[in-house]
Design a protein around this motif. Structure first.
Motif, PDB file in Angstrom:
ATOM      1  N   VAL A 248      -4.794   6.609  13.533  1.00 38.00           N
ATOM      2  CA  VAL A 248      -5.157   5.280  13.030  1.00 38.00           C
ATOM      3  C   VAL A 248      -6.197   5.387  11.930  1.00 38.00           C
ATOM      4  CG1 VAL A 248      -6.208   3.076  13.678  1.00 38.00           C
ATOM      5  CG2 VAL A 248      -4.567   4.172  15.204  1.00 38.00           C
ATOM      6  N   TRP A 249      -7.161   6.308  12.119  1.00 37.93           N
ATOM      7  CA  TRP A 249      -8.177   6.538  11.085  1.00 37.93           C
ATOM      8  C   TRP A 249      -7.518   6.997   9.786  1.00 37.93           C
ATOM      9  CZ3 TRP A 249     -13.432   5.765  11.005  1.00 37.93           C
ATOM     10  CH2 TRP A 249     -14.119   6.326   9.933  1.00 37.93           C
ATOM     11  N   GLY A 250      -6.538   7.911   9.912  1.00 36.73           N
ATOM     12  CA  GLY A 250      -5.827   8.377   8.728  1.00 36.73           C
ATOM     13  C   GLY A 250      -5.067   7.256   8.042  1.00 36.73           C
ATOM     14  N   LEU A 251      -4.485   6.351   8.854  1.00 36.70           N
ATOM     15  CA  LEU A 251      -3.776   5.214   8.281  1.00 36.70           C
ATOM     16  C   LEU A 251      -4.726   4.323   7.489  1.00 36.70           C
ATOM     17  CD1 LEU A 251      -1.314   3.366   8.003  1.00 36.70           C
ATOM     18  CD2 LEU A 251      -1.918   2.370  10.220  1.00 36.70           C
ATOM     19  N   GLN A 252      -5.917   4.051   8.040  1.00 32.89           N
ATOM     20  CA  GLN A 252      -6.888   3.238   7.317  1.00 32.89           C
ATOM     21  C   GLN A 252      -7.337   3.925   6.031  1.00 32.89           C
ATOM     22  OE1 GLN A 252      -9.903   2.660  10.313  1.00 32.89           O
ATOM     23  NE2 GLN A 252      -8.879   0.862  11.185  1.00 32.89           N
ATOM     24  N   ASP A 253      -7.522   5.251   6.118  1.00 35.15           N
ATOM     25  CA  ASP A 253      -7.928   5.999   4.921  1.00 35.15           C
ATOM     26  C   ASP A 253      -6.844   5.924   3.847  1.00 35.15           C
ATOM     27  OD1 ASP A 253      -9.871   7.717   3.615  1.00 35.15           O
ATOM     28  OD2 ASP A 253      -8.389   9.326   3.847  1.00 35.15           O
ATOM     29  N   SER A 254      -5.571   6.060   4.272  1.00 33.73           N
ATOM     30  CA  SER A 254      -4.468   5.962   3.311  1.00 33.73           C
ATOM     31  C   SER A 254      -4.416   4.578   2.677  1.00 33.73           C
ATOM     32  CB  SER A 254      -3.140   6.270   4.010  1.00 33.73           C
ATOM     33  OG  SER A 254      -3.120   7.583   4.515  1.00 33.73           O
ATOM     34  N   ARG A 255      -4.683   3.555   3.479  1.00 35.78           N
ATOM     35  CA  ARG A 255      -4.690   2.187   2.944  1.00 35.78           C
ATOM     36  C   ARG A 255      -5.802   2.024   1.911  1.00 35.78           C
ATOM     37  NH1 ARG A 255      -1.393  -1.514   1.862  1.00 35.78           N
ATOM     38  NH2 ARG A 255      -0.404  -1.152   3.879  1.00 35.78           N
ATOM     39  N   GLN A 256      -6.968   2.601   2.191  1.00 36.37           N
ATOM     40  CA  GLN A 256      -8.061   2.516   1.227  1.00 36.37           C
ATOM     41  C   GLN A 256      -7.707   3.241  -0.065  1.00 36.37           C
ATOM     42  OE1 GLN A 256     -11.443   4.054   3.352  1.00 36.37           O
ATOM     43  NE2 GLN A 256     -11.712   2.192   4.583  1.00 36.37           N
ATOM     44  N   ASN A 257      -7.075   4.427   0.071  1.00 32.15           N
ATOM     45  CA  ASN A 257      -6.671   5.159  -1.124  1.00 32.15           C
ATOM     46  C   ASN A 257      -5.662   4.364  -1.942  1.00 32.15           C
ATOM     47  OD1 ASN A 257      -8.324   7.298  -0.429  1.00 32.15           O
ATOM     48  ND2 ASN A 257      -6.699   8.433   0.624  1.00 32.15           N
ATOM     49  N   LEU A 258      -4.736   3.688  -1.254  1.00 29.83           N
ATOM     50  CA  LEU A 258      -3.761   2.868  -1.963  1.00 29.83           C
ATOM     51  C   LEU A 258      -4.445   1.731  -2.713  1.00 29.83           C
ATOM     52  CD1 LEU A 258      -0.871   1.984  -2.616  1.00 29.83           C
ATOM     53  CD2 LEU A 258      -0.823   0.794  -0.407  1.00 29.83           C
ATOM     54  N   ASP A 259      -5.412   1.077  -2.047  1.00 30.84           N
ATOM     55  CA  ASP A 259      -6.132  -0.006  -2.720  1.00 30.84           C
ATOM     56  C   ASP A 259      -6.868   0.499  -3.952  1.00 30.84           C
ATOM     57  OD1 ASP A 259      -5.214  -1.718  -0.801  1.00 30.84           O
ATOM     58  OD2 ASP A 259      -7.041  -1.633   0.433  1.00 30.84           O
ATOM     59  N   LEU A 260      -7.506   1.683  -3.825  1.00 26.69           N
ATOM     60  CA  LEU A 260      -8.220   2.243  -4.977  1.00 26.69           C
ATOM     61  C   LEU A 260      -7.266   2.579  -6.105  1.00 26.69           C
ATOM     62  CD1 LEU A 260     -10.780   4.591  -3.148  1.00 26.69           C
ATOM     63  CD2 LEU A 260     -11.270   2.441  -4.340  1.00 26.69           C
ATOM     64  N   ALA A 261      -6.083   3.136  -5.753  1.00 24.24           N
ATOM     65  CA  ALA A 261      -5.110   3.478  -6.782  1.00 24.24           C
ATOM     66  C   ALA A 261      -4.603   2.235  -7.494  1.00 24.24           C
ATOM     67  CB  ALA A 261      -3.943   4.242  -6.152  1.00 24.24           C
ATOM     68  N   GLN A 262      -4.368   1.168  -6.751  1.00 23.25           N
ATOM     69  CA  GLN A 262      -3.903  -0.063  -7.369  1.00 23.25           C
ATOM     70  C   GLN A 262      -4.975  -0.678  -8.271  1.00 23.25           C
ATOM     71  OE1 GLN A 262      -2.751  -2.295  -3.890  1.00 23.25           O
ATOM     72  NE2 GLN A 262      -0.617  -1.599  -3.993  1.00 23.25           N
ATOM     73  N   GLN A 263      -6.237  -0.612  -7.821  1.00 17.86           N
ATOM     74  CA  GLN A 263      -7.317  -1.122  -8.664  1.00 17.86           C
ATOM     75  C   GLN A 263      -7.441  -0.314  -9.954  1.00 17.86           C
ATOM     76  OE1 GLN A 263     -10.820  -1.104  -6.207  1.00 17.86           O
ATOM     77  NE2 GLN A 263      -9.939  -2.592  -4.735  1.00 17.86           N
ATOM     78  N   GLN A 264      -7.312   1.028  -9.811  1.00 18.25           N
ATOM     79  CA  GLN A 264      -7.382   1.877 -10.999  1.00 18.25           C
ATOM     80  C   GLN A 264      -6.224   1.580 -11.944  1.00 18.25           C
ATOM     81  OE1 GLN A 264      -7.245   6.025 -10.123  1.00 18.25           O
ATOM     82  NE2 GLN A 264      -7.726   6.678 -12.210  1.00 18.25           N
ATOM     83  N   ALA A 265      -5.018   1.359 -11.371  1.00 14.61           N
ATOM     84  CA  ALA A 265      -3.869   1.048 -12.208  1.00 14.61           C
ATOM     85  C   ALA A 265      -4.079  -0.268 -12.954  1.00 14.61           C
ATOM     86  CB  ALA A 265      -2.610   0.975 -11.354  1.00 14.61           C
TER      87      ALA A 265
ATOM     88  N   ASP B 205       2.205   7.238   0.863  1.00 12.20           N
ATOM     89  CA  ASP B 205       1.269   7.833   1.826  1.00 12.20           C
ATOM     90  C   ASP B 205       0.884   6.823   2.896  1.00 12.20           C
ATOM     91  OD1 ASP B 205       1.344  10.209   0.469  1.00 12.20           O
ATOM     92  OD2 ASP B 205      -0.515   9.849  -0.654  1.00 12.20           O
ATOM     93  N   ALA B 206       0.615   5.593   2.484  1.00 15.41           N
ATOM     94  CA  ALA B 206       0.250   4.566   3.470  1.00 15.41           C
ATOM     95  C   ALA B 206       1.414   4.264   4.399  1.00 15.41           C
ATOM     96  CB  ALA B 206      -0.197   3.292   2.741  1.00 15.41           C
ATOM     97  N   LEU B 207       2.653   4.219   3.842  1.00 18.88           N
ATOM     98  CA  LEU B 207       3.824   3.944   4.673  1.00 18.88           C
ATOM     99  C   LEU B 207       4.045   5.041   5.703  1.00 18.88           C
ATOM    100  CD1 LEU B 207       6.274   2.202   5.288  1.00 18.88           C
ATOM    101  CD2 LEU B 207       7.532   3.440   3.515  1.00 18.88           C
ATOM    102  N   ARG B 208       3.914   6.312   5.237  1.00 15.92           N
ATOM    103  CA  ARG B 208       4.077   7.423   6.195  1.00 15.92           C
ATOM    104  C   ARG B 208       3.009   7.370   7.284  1.00 15.92           C
ATOM    105  NH1 ARG B 208       5.766  10.403   1.497  1.00 15.92           N
ATOM    106  NH2 ARG B 208       3.597  10.955   1.044  1.00 15.92           N
TER     107      ARG B 208
END
Length: 473
Positions: free
Chosen positions: A305-322, A354-357
């Motif tokens: 679950v921690w990894g899932l939250q981390d992946s979600r945060q990474n996705l949010d950061l990637a979308q913000q950067q995009a 990554d978040a989906l996996r």
């Protein structure tokens, strides 16, 4: 024996209200002390609370998310003592025999009565039958309100456990008797040195003291045993109860309208020879390593679950950067932004995947049937005799990928042979495939034995709670 109508519950009425949430169910499971209730045909009476009678539906709707211990009134019970020597070793055989006997005496409807079996010693066994209420409807009501029954026992059983502790001289007598009174219903128990040898129900001529004294006089003349009397529901008028004597003692004046909670207060575990009937079925033995392995599984799930939250945060950061890069390209008005946009989209896509996996892995871990998996690991580590040997196997870590069905175990064995036997036994168990010991090494400083790593591929739907013996493929 009783003339009241069965208490009925409507599943449709219960379904109209939303089922209690998972928080209430978790609270009921974690509740340390169960709420004790006296179950009658009219409803539920609190033994630890206000002591008042409540309709079952009203009480349940106001107290969602609790663990319960139900003590069943004798007015809802029929009792059966099995003849000695009958081949009723298995619980299924005993239940089938009980349904047959009750149906013979009370008609075909008795085949559906819930039964609670008890075994007093190697020769004594019997059954209590629950009648006079809609037990399935009551269970459905409890399920809808996240109420968790932990034990459902005939009233005479916890009362007997309490008196076996509080009255040691009476319990040690070669022969003794106990009379449990609920108005006109008298439950009579015969004991030999604290072991139950006889159990039957009698009906008094009236719910009065004279009628009770007459019945007790006949029982005492027949058996000549020291007798304890406890109960409620008799008319206080009329003959007074005789003074306490060595052969007959009244533990209450029997004129109360309800039982008292301290009559059933014993928290001691039933000893060998004590009957322990339960309408929820015999109590299951817990494996000694179940909690440590369950904790390991919880840690694995928490990590996922921690990894899932981390992946979600990474996705949010990637979308913000995009978004920032897209805005910058548009501001500069570059002539060839397409390549940059493609790169930004690829970064966002990778983050999404990554978040989906991570979400899929967490979902599979939540759906995993952990009980048979952990039970298999524990039993294999204990060996065929299910008894830990000195210097046996100690588990260090568990890593399971539910998406790939791959399991990695790390443990410490006193010698290589134990680890090889462990792998061999798991390899023959249903649902286990490609079980291999992938690493052996001498334990590091501070540990003794051989550190090993075991890998396997699992088919969770085929796992069974008990491992087969070595001769059972």
């Amino acid at each position: 024996m009783s003339s009241h109508k069965p208490l009925m519950f409507s599943p449709l009425a219960g379904a109209a209200a939303p089922a209690a949430g998972w928080r209430a169910r978790a609270r009921a499971r974690l509740q340390r002390q169960a709420s004790r209730l006296f179950l009658t045909a009219e409803g539920l009476r609190e033994l630890d609370g206000d002591g008042l009678q409540h309709a079952a539906a009203d009480w349940a709707s106001a107290r969602a998310g609790q663990a319960l211990e139900l003590i069943v009134s004798a007015r809802l019970l029929h009792e059966l003592i099995c003849e000695p020597g009958l081949p009723l070793g298995e619980e299924e055989e005993l239940q089938a025999y009980g349904h047959q006997q009750f149906a013979h005496y009370f008609g075909a409807a008795a085949r559906n009565w819930p039964l609670a079996s008890w075994r007093a010693d190697k020769a004594g066994l019997g059954l209590s039958a629950l009648h006079g209420l809609d037990w399935a409807g009551l269970q459905y009501l409890f399920e809808q309100q996240a109420l968790l029954p932990r034990r459902v026992r005939p009233a005479w059983a916890p009362l007997l456990h309490q008196l076996l502790q509080d009255e040691p001289e009476w319990a040690r007598a070669p022969r003794a008797g106990l009379a449990w009174v609920e108005g006109q219903v008298l439950t009579w128990l015969q004991l030999e040195q604290g072991r139950l040898q006889g159990l039957r129900q009698l009906r008094l001529a009236a719910a009065t003291r004279p009628a009770l004294l007459e019945a007790l006089g006949e029982l005492k003349a027949e058996l000549q045993v020291p007798l304890l009397v406890q109960g409620f529901g008799l008319d206080a008028a009329g003959a007074a109860l005789p003074a306490a004597a060595a052969s007959l003692r009244f533990l209450s004046d029997l004129s109360g309208v309800a039982p008292q909670g301290d009559w059933f207060a014993s928290k001691a575990q039933p000893q060998p020879g004590w009957p322990d009937p339960d309408f929820l079925g015999p109590r299951q033995r817990r494996w000694p390593l179940a909690w440590p392995l369950a904790l390991s599984a919880a840690l694995v799930l928490g990590t996922a679950v921690w990894g899932l939250q981390d992946s979600r945060q990474n996705l949010d950061l990637a979308q913000q950067q995009a978004q920032r890069l897209t805005a910058e390209v548009q501001r500069l008005g570059g002539s060839k932004p397409s390549a940059r946009k493609t790169e930004v989209a690829a970064v966002a896509k990778r983050g999404e995947l990554d978040a989906l996996r991570g979400a899929q892995e967490a979902q599979k871990l939540l759906q995993q049937a952990w009980e048979p998996l952990l039970s298999n690991i524990e039993q294999a580590g204990l060996g065929e005799a299910a008894k830990p040997e000195p210097g046996g196997i100690s588990w260090l870590s568990l890593d399971y990928s539910a998406a790939r069905g791959e399991l990695r175990l790390e443990g410490l064995a006193s010698d290589k042979l134990l680890a090889l036997q462990l792998a061999d036994r798991l390899g023959h168990a249903p649902g286990w495939r490609q079980v291999m010991l992938s690493r052996f090494q001498t334990a590091e400083q501070g540990l003794s034995g051989q550190r090993f790593e075991l890998t396997a591929r699992l088919r969770p739907e085929l796992l069974q709670p008990d491992l087969p013996g070595k001769d059972k493929p």
